[in-house]
Design an enzyme around this catalytic site. Structure first.
Site, PDB file in Angstrom:
ATOM      1  N   GLY A  17      12.400   8.901   0.929  1.00  0.00           N
ATOM      2  CA  GLY A  17      12.798   8.307  -0.007  1.00  0.00           C
ATOM      3  C   GLY A  17      13.842   7.422  -0.241  1.00  0.00           C
ATOM      4  CG  ASN A  19      11.614   1.480   0.862  1.00  0.00           C
ATOM      5  OD1 ASN A  19      12.208   0.368   0.843  1.00  0.00           O
ATOM      6  ND2 ASN A  19      11.013   1.945   1.948  1.00  0.00           N
ATOM      7  CE  LYS A  70     -13.831   7.586  -4.103  1.00  0.00           C
ATOM      8  NZ  LYS A  70     -14.178   6.685  -3.033  1.00  0.00           N
ATOM      9  CE  LYS A  96      -2.565  13.706   0.859  1.00  0.00           C
ATOM     10  NZ  LYS A  96      -3.729  14.012   1.641  1.00  0.00           N
ATOM     11  CB  ILE A  98      -4.040   4.653  -5.292  1.00  0.00           C
ATOM     12  CG1 ILE A  98      -2.325   4.595  -4.755  1.00  0.00           C
ATOM     13  CG2 ILE A  98      -4.061   4.422  -6.592  1.00  0.00           C
ATOM     14  CD1 ILE A  98      -1.813   5.919  -5.305  1.00  0.00           C
ATOM     15  CG  ASN A 112       2.054   0.075   0.013  1.00  0.00           C
ATOM     16  OD1 ASN A 112       2.767   1.100  -0.054  1.00  0.00           O
ATOM     17  ND2 ASN A 112       1.299  -0.273   1.198  1.00  0.00           N
ATOM     18  CG  HIS A 114       2.330  -1.987   5.921  1.00  0.00           C
ATOM     19  ND1 HIS A 114       1.925  -0.626   6.359  1.00  0.00           N
ATOM     20  CD2 HIS A 114       2.308  -2.488   7.300  1.00  0.00           C
ATOM     21  CE1 HIS A 114       1.547  -0.532   7.578  1.00  0.00           C
ATOM     22  NE2 HIS A 114       1.633  -1.814   8.243  1.00  0.00           N
ATOM     23  CG  ASP A 155      -1.659  -0.814   4.853  1.00  0.00           C
ATOM     24  OD1 ASP A 155      -0.942  -0.438   3.977  1.00  0.00           O
ATOM     25  OD2 ASP A 155      -1.526  -0.256   6.055  1.00  0.00           O
ATOM     26  CD  GLU A 184      10.183  -0.728   5.045  1.00  0.00           C
ATOM     27  OE1 GLU A 184      10.235   0.146   3.889  1.00  0.00           O
ATOM     28  OE2 GLU A 184      10.251  -0.356   6.083  1.00  0.00           O
TER      29      GLU A 184
HETATM   30  C1  GAR Z   1       8.878   2.922   5.053  1.00  0.00           C
HETATM   31  O1  GAR Z   1       9.370   2.187   6.122  1.00  0.00           O
HETATM   32  C2  GAR Z   1       7.566   2.302   4.448  1.00  0.00           C
HETATM   33  O2  GAR Z   1       7.543   1.061   4.682  1.00  0.00           O
HETATM   34  C3  GAR Z   1       6.565   3.088   5.264  1.00  0.00           C
HETATM   35  O3  GAR Z   1       7.036   4.629   5.255  1.00  0.00           O
HETATM   36  C4  GAR Z   1       8.706   4.440   5.348  1.00  0.00           C
HETATM   37  C5  GAR Z   1       9.144   5.247   4.126  1.00  0.00           C
HETATM   38  O4  GAR Z   1      10.409   5.496   4.042  1.00  0.00           O
HETATM   39  N1  GAR Z   1       5.117   3.480   4.500  1.00  0.00           N
HETATM   40  C6  GAR Z   1       4.080   3.189   5.257  1.00  0.00           C
HETATM   41  O5  GAR Z   1       3.818   3.246   6.620  1.00  0.00           O
HETATM   42  C7  GAR Z   1       3.092   3.184   4.414  1.00  0.00           C
HETATM   43  N2  GAR Z   1       1.783   2.561   5.029  1.00  0.00           N
HETATM   44  P1  GAR Z   1      11.200   5.794   3.048  1.00  0.00           P
HETATM   45  O6  GAR Z   1      10.621   7.339   2.505  1.00  0.00           O
HETATM   46  O7  GAR Z   1      12.727   6.049   3.524  1.00  0.00           O
HETATM   47  O8  GAR Z   1      11.142   4.992   1.865  1.00  0.00           O
END
Ligand code: GAR
Length: 211
Positions: A17, A19, A70, A96, A98, A112, A114, A155, A184
C-alpha cells in the site's frame, strides 16, 4: 474561473500500500483536490487494508473466488462504485483483473501503475518482482514506472505518464524494485492530481497532462 469539484477516489490495492499512502498523503495535504472514499482489497491482511482502517477509510474486502463469474463480480463492484459515487478508480498494486463491464462503465476513469516502462515488460505474468527480474535479464539500461488508463487487456491501456530510472550494474531485482517504487510515489500522485484537476486532454486517442 470555473471551480473544480473535489473528485471521489476509490483505491484498489492488494499489497503493502505504499502508493496508496503516497496518494492519501497528497489528498490530506490538499495537493490533490479529491477524497479517498473507499479502499477495495482482495487481501484482508495486507498493509493497504491496515493503513485504511487506521485512517478510517471505508474498506471493502472482496474475495474474488466468492463470485461464480465475472458478470456477478462486475455487478458487485459497480454497486460499490456507483454508491460512492466514484469519479476515479486508482489501482495501486492491485493484483486482480477488473471485469470488462467495470472497465467499460469507467472508461478513461481507471488508472493503474506498473513498475516498468510499458509497453515492454507488461502483460500476463509481469507483476511484482518478476518485472524487475525480466528487466535485468534483458540487459535494458532504463526501467521506470508507467501510469496508464485501464482497458480490457492487462497492462495495455493508454499511457498517461512515465518516469525512468537507470538500471545499474550492481542491481538486483530487489534494489531495482526499490528505486522504481521511489519514483512511483511521486509519479502516481502527479497523475491523480492531473485527473482531479481536469488537466488531462486527449490527442489522437493518447492522453496528455496539461501543465
Ligand atoms: C508497485 O511497484 C506497483 O507498481 C506494482 O506493485 C507494487 C505495489 O506496491 N504493481 C504491479 O506490479 C501491477 N502489475 P505498493 O503496494 O507498495 O504500492
Amino acid at each position: 474561473m470555473t471551480s473544480i469539484s473535489r473528485k471521489n477516489i476509490a483505491v484498489f490495492a492488494s499489497g503493502n500500500g505504499s502508493n496508496f499512502r503516497a496518494i492519501h498523503r497528497a489528498v490530506t495535504e490538499e495537493a490533490i483536490p479529491g477524497r479517498i472514499g473507499l479502499l477495495v482489497s482482495n487481501k484482508p491482511d495486507c498493509g493497504a487494508v491496515t493503513y485504511a482502517v487506521n485512517n478510517r477509510i471505508r474498506t471493502e474486502i472482496i474475495n474474488f473466488r466468492d463470485y461464480p463469474d465475472k458478470h456477478s463480480l462486475g455487478r458487485h463492484l459497480m454497486s460499490i462504485l456507483t454508491a460512492l459515487p466514484a469519479d476515479l478508480v486508482v489501482l495501486a498494486g492491485f493484483m486482480k483483473m477488473i471485469p470488462d463491464s467495470v472497465v467499460q462503465a469507467y472508461k478513461h476513469r481507471i488508472l493503474n501503475i506498473h513498475p516498468a516502462l510499458l509497453p515492454r515488460f507488461g502483460g500476463k505474468g509481469f507483476y511484482g518482482i518478476r518485472v524487475h527480474q525480466a528487466v535485468i535479464a534483458s540487459g535494458a539500461k532504463l526501467s521506470g514506472a508507467t501510469v496508464h488508463f485501464v482497458d480490457e487487456i492487462y497492462d495495455h491501456g493508454p499511457i498517461l505518464a512515465q518516469a525512468a530510472v537507470p538500471v545499474l550494474a550492481e542491481d538486483t531485482a530487489e534494489t531495482l524494485a526499490q528505486r522504481v517504487l521511489g519514483v512511483e510515489h511521486s509519479l502516481y500522485p502527479h497523475a491523480v492530481k492531473a485527473f482531479c484537476e481536469e488537466r488531462i486532454f486527449w490527442k489522437n486517442n493518447i492522453p496528455f497532462i496539461r501543465n
